[in-house]
Scaffold this active site. Sequence first.
Site, short mmCIF file in Angstrom:
data_model
loop_
_atom_site.label_atom_id
_atom_site.label_comp_id
_atom_site.label_asym_id
_atom_site.label_seq_id
_atom_site.Cartn_x
_atom_site.Cartn_y
_atom_site.Cartn_z
CE LYS A 148 -3.86 -2.39 2.15
NZ LYS A 148 -4.79 -2.62 3.24
CD GLN B 199 -3.48 -4.68 6.19
OE1 GLN B 199 -3.56 -3.60 5.62
NE2 GLN B 199 -3.92 -5.79 5.63
CG ASP C 260 -9.79 -0.50 4.94
OD1 ASP C 260 -9.55 -0.89 3.79
OD2 ASP C 260 -9.05 -0.74 5.93
#
Length: 291
Positions: free
Chosen positions: A52, A96, A119
């Site tokens: 990322k 994460q 997200d």
Amino acid sequence: MTILDGKKTSADLKLEIAESVKQLKLQGKKTPHLAAILVGNDGASMTYVGAKVKACELVGFNSTLIDLPEETTEDRLLQEIESLNNNDDVDGFIIQLPLPKHIDEQKVLMAVNPDKDVDGFHPTNVGKMTLDLPTFLPATPFGIMELLERYNVETSGKHVVVIGRSHIVGRPMSILMSQKRKAGNATVTVAHSRTKNLKELTLQADIIVAALGIAEFLTGDMVKQDAVIIDVGITRVEDASKKRGYRLAGDVHFESVSKKASFITPVPGGVGPMTIAMLLKNTLLACKNKG
Ligand SMILES: Nc1nc2c(c(=O)[nH]1)N[C@@H](CN(C=O)c1ccc(C(=O)N[C@@H](CCC(=O)O)C(=O)O)cc1)CN2
């Protein structure tokens, strides 16, 4: 049989995003900034977060990685989230997953400002997605929709069987594909660990999204001729003959299923790279939303 090439499609998307960043800069606007929080040292999570950050560099975003040890307390993590919520330079951030077991995932995800939740995991954004309102779509299902669109895969009126009901993939995938959208308008069945006669269902499916996390679970005898196969699984299977000591396996037994499929995503190089590209797309949107 056509390979749905996530590696190439994500590279195309990154070029498009890089062009948008250039335009923002030319207009004297802010450079998009993505932050990522990683707790612990799970090998796969480290790989994904690293990818990322690298993708941010490639498209011209700023990025910040907050790398916390495994023993980080929930309170400490919530403080980091609060600090990112209040940091005006950060447009969007992610935590994460999975988190270490001593941390309450739902509590943590609910602490993220929905406007920075790139997200798309906050209940506000999940609700907006369900109501088909503009929001950040979770990156993996968003990436699958994009892949289906770009390859002009017909979904309208088709029977989709989604195997897996996770909050990150299976559930949102089932919602998006049933909505009135380009890669939507499908009739969706969600199968999960308590589903009986799964093979009966998969044999009826025009499109199968395998997102259950069991390596090579879906085999050729479980799919009908010309089905479209989306493989979301990525399991590291020990393999001493490989340099890294493991090979990557999807939830689909590629060799047998690809013989019957009309379209299929490979692992690696399918859904995974699309996840990263769509996170960038969400971050660009978060930056633009700020005006
Ligand atoms: N906060 C989040 N956590 C997790 C998400 C997410 O969307 N947000 N999804 C997954 C992991 N994931 C992204 O974080 C992810 C998985 C796989 C890939 C990828 O590019 N895979 C490559 C192979 C990479 C390798 O060598 O292992 C591929 O499939 O080609 C990117 C992102 C769970 N957690």
